[in-house]
Design a protein around this motif. Structure first.
Motif, short mmCIF file in Angstrom:
data_model
loop_
_atom_site.label_atom_id
_atom_site.label_comp_id
_atom_site.label_asym_id
_atom_site.label_seq_id
_atom_site.Cartn_x
_atom_site.Cartn_y
_atom_site.Cartn_z
N HIS A 1 -16.31 -48.45 24.93
CA HIS A 1 -16.49 -47.45 24.05
C HIS A 1 -17.32 -46.38 24.57
O HIS A 1 -16.90 -45.32 24.02
CB HIS A 1 -17.16 -48.13 22.61
CG HIS A 1 -17.26 -47.12 21.65
ND1 HIS A 1 -16.26 -46.26 21.08
CD2 HIS A 1 -18.66 -46.63 20.80
CE1 HIS A 1 -16.94 -45.50 20.13
NE2 HIS A 1 -18.14 -45.65 20.10
N THR B 1 -15.84 -42.51 25.06
CA THR B 1 -16.48 -41.43 24.49
C THR B 1 -17.06 -40.27 25.34
O THR B 1 -17.62 -39.30 25.12
CB THR B 1 -17.43 -41.59 23.50
OG1 THR B 1 -18.68 -42.25 24.04
CG2 THR B 1 -17.09 -42.62 22.23
N ARG C 1 -16.82 -36.90 13.26
CA ARG C 1 -17.16 -36.64 14.69
C ARG C 1 -17.75 -35.24 14.89
O ARG C 1 -18.69 -34.79 15.42
CB ARG C 1 -16.28 -36.75 15.47
CG ARG C 1 -15.68 -38.51 15.61
CD ARG C 1 -16.63 -39.29 15.91
NE ARG C 1 -16.06 -40.85 15.90
CZ ARG C 1 -16.75 -41.55 16.09
NH1 ARG C 1 -18.03 -41.87 16.39
NH2 ARG C 1 -16.12 -43.03 16.24
N THR D 1 -21.55 -34.97 16.18
CA THR D 1 -21.83 -34.31 17.48
C THR D 1 -22.10 -32.86 17.80
O THR D 1 -22.47 -32.40 18.79
CB THR D 1 -20.66 -34.92 18.57
OG1 THR D 1 -19.57 -34.35 18.00
CG2 THR D 1 -20.78 -36.46 18.63
N MET E 1 -11.59 -40.90 18.27
CA MET E 1 -12.20 -39.72 19.24
C MET E 1 -11.68 -39.99 20.51
O MET E 1 -11.82 -39.39 21.56
CB MET E 1 -13.50 -39.40 18.87
CG MET E 1 -14.45 -40.48 19.36
SD MET E 1 -16.10 -39.98 19.26
CE MET E 1 -16.35 -38.86 20.26
N GLY E 2 -11.45 -41.32 20.87
CA GLY E 2 -11.30 -41.82 22.02
C GLY E 2 -9.83 -41.56 22.63
O GLY E 2 -9.59 -42.12 23.63
#
Length: 281
Positions: free
Chosen positions: A83, A87, A159, A163, A249-250
């Motif tokens: 994981h 990212t 996200r 971030t 998001m990945g």
């Protein structure tokens, strides 16, 4: 034992699943399934009850989170190496610890609200650890003695807030409804090895996450011990232990995120399944 709470939000009553998978009401023996009910003595008393004598809980009754809102709702970030890789983050040398707002705490089948204007709301299935006895400065050897049991958690995350809005991750983790928990608190005796559990998440029927807790960077006993060096863990507190790969998001080359009207379904082997519908804020 598989313990749960049932009823309208804020009015939940304790329940227990019998050997045939029938939901039973425990309220005649236990008024509240709170931290005090999770002590070894209390759990032993509950285990001795003749479950066949308890009233059945109807299938259409709402199932809430398995314990009342915890004092500490603690999360671990980037705790699966694959994981972290998806990212673009480095593998942490120590556990990444953050607090998920208590107001995010939510039932396992309740709607998840996408915040107004959000474009990057994401899913994260996680193994949850429920504390049974207070833990401060405990060793790894003793850590599991402080665990009452385990549960499923969806660490829903925004996200952009997490971030790119400055400060800590908490902004993207604490929105209302962002912490579906349950349906069950499965006591520790039914989970002989928390590092051998399949864990998965589907979005609109498509399997997105498919992992196993054996690939955690930091295992459960390490996390309980580590967190207890910084935060006094109280009975009923919850630690969400991180998510395997497969979050929105990945997705490469173009990440995908949740929108209103979708369905999240997720589970951990032996701990039950959750399902939420996403709604607009």
């Amino acid at each position: 034992m598989k313990l749960f709470r049932h009823g309208a939000a804020g009015m939940e009553r304790p329940g227990i699943l019998d050997a045939a998978g029938v939901k039973r009401d425990l309220s005649a023996h236990l008024p509240v399934l709170d931290g005090a009910a999770l002590s070894p003595a209390s759990l032993a008393r509950l285990a001795a009850i003749d479950l066949a004598s308890l009233p059945v809980v109807a299938d259409d009754v709402r199932i809430g989170a398995p314990v009342p809102r915890p004092i500490n709702f603690i999360c671990i970030g980037l705790n699966y190496a694959d994981h972290a890789a998806e990212t673009g983050a480095a593998i942490p040398k120590e556990p990444i610890v953050f607090i998920k707002a208590g107001s995010a705490y939510n039932g396992p089948f309740d709607d998840v609200m996408i915040p107004p204007g959000s474009k990057e709301t994401d899913w994260e299935v996680e193994l949850g650890v429920v504390i049974g006895t207070a833990a401060s400065y405990v060793s790894e050897d003793d850590a599991l003695d402080h665990v009452a049991g385990y549960c499923v958690i969806n660490d829903v995350s925004e996200r952009e807030y997490q971030t790119r809005r400055g400060g800590t991750w908490d902004k993207g983790k604490g929105c209302a409804t962002f912490g579906p928990t349950g349906p069950y608190l499965v006591t520790r005796d039914e989970v002989p090895d928390p590092q051998a559990l399949d864990i998965w998440c589907e979005i609109d029927g498509k399997r997105m996450q498919n992992g196993n807790t054996k690939t955690m960077i930091f295992g459960v006993k390490t996390l309980v011990s580590y967190v207890s060096q910084f935060i006094a863990l109280m009975p009923g507190d919850i630690i969400a232990t991180g998510t395997p790969p497969g979050v929105g998001m990945g997705v490469k080359p173009n990440p995908i995120f949740l929108r209103p009207g979708q369905t999240m379904k997720l589970g951990v082997a032996g701990l039950g399944e959750q399902m939420q519908r996403t709604i607009g804020g």
